[in-house]
Design an enzyme around this catalytic site. Structure first.
Site, short mmCIF file in Angstrom:
data_model
loop_
_atom_site.label_atom_id
_atom_site.label_comp_id
_atom_site.label_asym_id
_atom_site.label_seq_id
_atom_site.Cartn_x
_atom_site.Cartn_y
_atom_site.Cartn_z
CG ASN A 169 -0.92 34.11 32.27
OD1 ASN A 169 -0.71 33.22 31.46
ND2 ASN A 169 0.00 34.57 33.10
CG HIS B 105 2.90 34.69 28.12
ND1 HIS B 105 1.79 33.87 28.08
CD2 HIS B 105 3.16 34.89 29.44
CE1 HIS B 105 1.42 33.60 29.31
NE2 HIS B 105 2.22 34.21 30.16
CB CYS C 64 4.08 31.52 30.64
SG CYS C 64 3.11 31.62 32.14
O1 UT7 Z 1 2.66 34.56 33.02
C1 UT7 Z 1 3.83 34.48 33.74
C2 UT7 Z 1 4.35 35.72 34.23
N1 UT7 Z 1 3.41 36.49 34.98
C3 UT7 Z 1 3.49 37.79 34.91
O2 UT7 Z 1 4.30 38.29 34.17
C4 UT7 Z 1 2.57 38.59 35.79
C5 UT7 Z 1 3.33 39.76 36.32
N2 UT7 Z 1 2.64 40.59 37.26
C6 UT7 Z 1 1.50 41.28 37.02
O3 UT7 Z 1 0.86 41.09 36.02
C7 UT7 Z 1 1.11 42.36 38.01
O4 UT7 Z 1 2.13 42.50 38.96
C8 UT7 Z 1 -0.24 42.10 38.74
C9 UT7 Z 1 -1.41 42.32 37.78
C10 UT7 Z 1 -0.26 40.69 39.29
C11 UT7 Z 1 -0.41 43.08 39.89
O5 UT7 Z 1 -0.29 44.43 39.44
P1 UT7 Z 1 0.68 45.45 40.23
O6 UT7 Z 1 0.51 46.75 39.61
O7 UT7 Z 1 2.05 44.85 40.24
O8 UT7 Z 1 0.02 45.48 41.67
P2 UT7 Z 1 0.67 45.13 43.08
O9 UT7 Z 1 0.91 43.66 43.20
O10 UT7 Z 1 1.81 46.05 43.34
O11 UT7 Z 1 -0.52 45.52 44.05
C12 UT7 Z 1 -1.00 46.86 44.15
C13 UT7 Z 1 -2.14 46.90 45.14
C14 UT7 Z 1 -1.84 46.19 46.45
O12 UT7 Z 1 -2.45 46.94 47.50
P3 UT7 Z 1 -1.59 47.95 48.41
O13 UT7 Z 1 -0.51 47.11 49.02
O14 UT7 Z 1 -1.05 48.98 47.43
O15 UT7 Z 1 -2.59 48.47 49.36
C15 UT7 Z 1 -2.57 44.88 46.32
O16 UT7 Z 1 -2.93 44.33 47.57
O17 UT7 Z 1 -3.29 46.22 44.60
C16 UT7 Z 1 -3.79 45.28 45.54
N3 UT7 Z 1 -4.38 44.16 44.80
C17 UT7 Z 1 -5.65 44.16 44.37
N4 UT7 Z 1 -6.65 45.07 44.49
C18 UT7 Z 1 -7.83 44.76 43.93
C19 UT7 Z 1 -3.77 43.02 44.40
N5 UT7 Z 1 -4.65 42.26 43.72
C20 UT7 Z 1 -5.82 42.95 43.69
C21 UT7 Z 1 -7.08 42.69 43.12
N6 UT7 Z 1 -8.05 43.61 43.25
N7 UT7 Z 1 -7.35 41.56 42.43
#
Ligand code: UT7
Length: 325
Positions: A282, A252, A112
């Protein structure tokens, strides 16, 4: 001699994939995607479109705005992690499509941060007098390396391309400074393990889904917020500027919450931050040049403005560029 962006262009594929479409593909919801990432929809390339095709359209739209002959381009740099093929470089495919026989061409892989790594290279070549006119393109077809059964990644990515034509100038404007960082010890946070010399393509690698993006989203998120704040401060300090002197920050577009957290920590109002993640998701190396082109077209950047570009991604890599427009 300084390097100045004299024209920008961008291209996104026609097909729109909305959050509601994704609801029918994986266990997710429009609400979750919007609240956690800020994304509403993204563009998906058609099966005939590869990275160089998107790059070609973006480059053409930039050339339309530049008042010199395309044959005068000395160098083509393409930033991508989804090139047409492992080799030759996508920049060579693009050179062929554009018919720019005189230009050297190579790719940059900094995920990225690729466009800003490319901008820094272009700046160096121009400042040293080696080249005068450079075409830099960030292009990605991330939909081809997305696991459409993995809800933790497939809701995040999209396809697109953005281009910039960079020219030598003796004016007191252009790229002021670029700042590049990387930390390979965190490579596992964001990668695609298959298809290289470590894990070449085999039936087993396909079965194990090694040719798809893997991301530890939550850990990546935390590193991104911390490093981007430090990098913006470093870029401003290096030029004795205050955040309040920036006319626009173009980050980004990985996650609206990362963008908001960085803005809050730096006390930069959201009106001064360019956001289009809702439309495209993204798009990795294409994200900043698409945003830059839209910002220019919307009249959000005027001559003499200080504009800061910043990115973060796989590697891990992160980078910034301060421009006096
Ligand atoms: O471009 C290069 C760099 N990339 C980034 O900088 C991306 C960085 N990360 C992010 O943008 C975020 O971490 C995400 C958007 C990917 C995820 O958000 P988060 O607030 O960090 O969520 P999480 O991974 O902690 O997941 C929270 C919950 C989990 O469920 P439990 O374990 O709390 O029951 C996941 O399984 O959300 C669940 N989950 C979803 N639920 C519905 C993960 N993906 C989804 C989904 N729909 N698509």
């Amino acid at each position: 001699m300084r390097a100045k962006i004299i024209a920008t262009g961008s291209y996104v594929p026609e097909r729109v994939l909305t959050n509601f479409d994704l609801e029918r593909m994986v266990d997710t919801s429009d609400e979750w995607i919007r609240e956690r990432s800020g994304i509403r929809e993204r563009r998906i390339a058609n099966e005939k479109e590869a990275a160089s095709d998107l790059a070609y359209e973006a480059a053409k739209s930039a050339f339309k705005k530049a008042d010199f002959k395309t044959k005068d381009i000395d160098l083509i740099i393409v930033a991508t992690v989804t090139g047409d093929m492992p080799f030759p470089a996508t920049a060579c495919h693009l050179q062929h499509k554009l018919g720019l026989k005189k230009a050297a061409a190579f790719d940059v892989n900094a995920a990225c941060s690729g466009f800003l790594y490319g901008l820094s290279i272009a700046d160096g070549f121009i400042r040293s007098g080696i080249y005068r006119r450079i075409l830099l393109v960030g292009t990605e077809v991330l939909s081809r390396i997305t696991d459409w059964e993995d809800r933790t990644t497939c809701v995040l990515f999209g396809d697109g391309a953005g281009a910039a034509i960079i020219e030598a100038t003796s004016e007191d404007r252009g790229i002021i400074s670029t700042h590049l960082r990387s930390d390979g010890s965190m490579w596992e946070l964001l990668n695609m393990p298959g298809g290289g010399s470590r894990h070449p393509a085999t039936k087993d690698s396909v079965k194990k889904k090694m040719h798809y993006v893997k991301m530890k989203g939550n850990e990546t998120f935390k590193v991104a917020v911390r490093t981007l704040e430090n990098l913006v401060v470093e870029s401003l300090n290096a030029n004795k500027l205050k955040a309040s002197q920036l006319s626009l920050l173009i980050p980004h577009q990985a996650n609206l919450r990362i963008i908001q957290a960085t803005a809050e920590r730096l006390e930069i109002p959201m009106e001064k931050i360019f956001v289009n993640i809702d439309k495209y998701g993204n798009t990795s190396a294409a994200s900043i040049p698409i945003a830059l082109d839209e910002a220019v077209r919307q009249g959000r950047i005027r001559d003499g403005d200080y504009v800061l570009l910043e990115a973060f991604g796989g590697g891990l890599t992160w980078a910034s560029a301060l421009i006096k427009w």
